[in-house]
Enzyme design. Structure first.
Site: not given
Ligand code: NAD
Length: 292
Positions: A52, A96, A119
């Site tokens: 990412k 994450q 997200d």
């Protein structure tokens, strides 16, 4: 059979994002800045986060990696999240998952400010998605929608079967495919571990989205001719052919299913690259909303 090339499509979209970043630079606007929080040293999480951050650099975004020890307490992690919420240079960030067992993922997600939740996991953004209001759609479903769109796959009136009901893939996917817009307007069936007669249901799918996490779960006898298959699964299977000692495989038995498909995503190179790109698109959107 047409291969839904997520890698190529992701590169196209990333090229478009890079152009927007260039234009922002030349007109003195803020450059998007994505931060990623990594707790502990789970190898898969590390790989995802590194990829990412690298992709951010590729399109000209600024990026930061916040690496934290696996024994960090929940309240210390919440403090980090609060700092990111109030840092004016960070436009969007991700924490994450999975997190170590002693930390409640729900509590952490709820601490993220919805305007920086690229997200799309915060309940406010999930609610907006369900109501079709502007907000952040979680990256994997958002990436899948764009893949369908770029390949102009018809969806209206089709029977879309989603296997898997997770909060990050299956459930949002089922909501999005039923929305009154393109891609959407499907009749949706959401299947899960307690579903009965699964092959009977999947055989009636015009569009089949598999998000289960089980290698080769979907076999040729479970699909009809002309189906569109989106394989979300990323499963590590050991292999002597690769340096890393493992290979990535999907939830769909590609070799036997692909022959029956109108379209199918490969693994790797299908949904994965689209997910990262969708995260970048959400970050660009966050920057525009916070600074323009
Ligand atoms: P999850 O484990 O949270 O959910 C799996 C779902 O599969 C559950 O809802 C469960 O009910 C269902 N399931 C399990 N066994 C079943 C069975 N026998 N019959 C029917 N349904 C069954 O997983 P997730 O987070 O949604 O991820 C699913 C897969 O997608 C994983 O392989 C994951 O690595 C992958 N993934 C890929 C991306 C990407 O970018 N490509 C992103 C997220 C997840």
């Amino acid at each position: 059979m047409i291969l839904l090339d997520g890698k190529k499509t992701a590169e196209q979209i990333q090229g478009e994002i890079a152009q927007v970043v260039q234009q922002r630079k030349s007109s003195g606007k803020k450059i998007p800045h994505l931060a990623a929080v990594l707790v502990g040293d789970n190898p898969a999480s590390k790989t995802y986060v590194t990829s990412k951050v690298k992709t951010c650099e590729k399109v000209g975004f600024n990026s930061s990696l916040v690496q934290l020890a696996s024994d960090i307490t929940q309240s210390e992690l919440i403090d980090q999240v609060i700092r990111l919420n109030s840092n004016p240079d960070i436009d969007g960030y991700i924490v994450q998952l999975p997190l170590p067992k002693h930390i409640s993922e729900r509590k952490i997600i709820e601490a993220i400010h919805p305007s920086k939740d690229v997200d799309g996991f915060h309940p406010v953004n999930v609610g907006k998605m369900a109501l079709n209001l502007p907000g952040f759609i979680s990256a994997t479903p958002f990436g899948i929608l764009q893949l369908i769109k770029r390949y102009k796959i018809p969806t209206e009136g089709k029977h879309c079967v989603v296997i898997g009901r997770s909060n990050i893939v299956g459930s949002p996917m089922s909501i999005l495919m039923a929305r009154n817009e393109y891609p959407g307007n499907c009749t949706v069936t959401l299947c899960h571990s307690r579903s009965k007669n699964l092959p009977e249901i999947t055989r009636s799918a015009d569009i089949l989205i598999a998000a289960i996490g089980k290698t080769d779960f979907v076999t040729a006898d479970m699909v009809k001719e002309g189906v569109v298959v989106i394989d979300v699964g990323i499963n590590r299977v050991s292999s002597t052919e690769t340096k890393s000692g493992y290979k990535l495989k999907g939830d769909v038995k590609f070799d036997e299913v692909s022959g029956k498909c109108a379209y199918i995503t490969p693994v790797p190179g299908g949904v994965g690259p689209m997910t990262i790109t969708a995260l970048l698109q959400n970050t660009l959107l966050a920057t525009e909303q916070l600074h323009d």
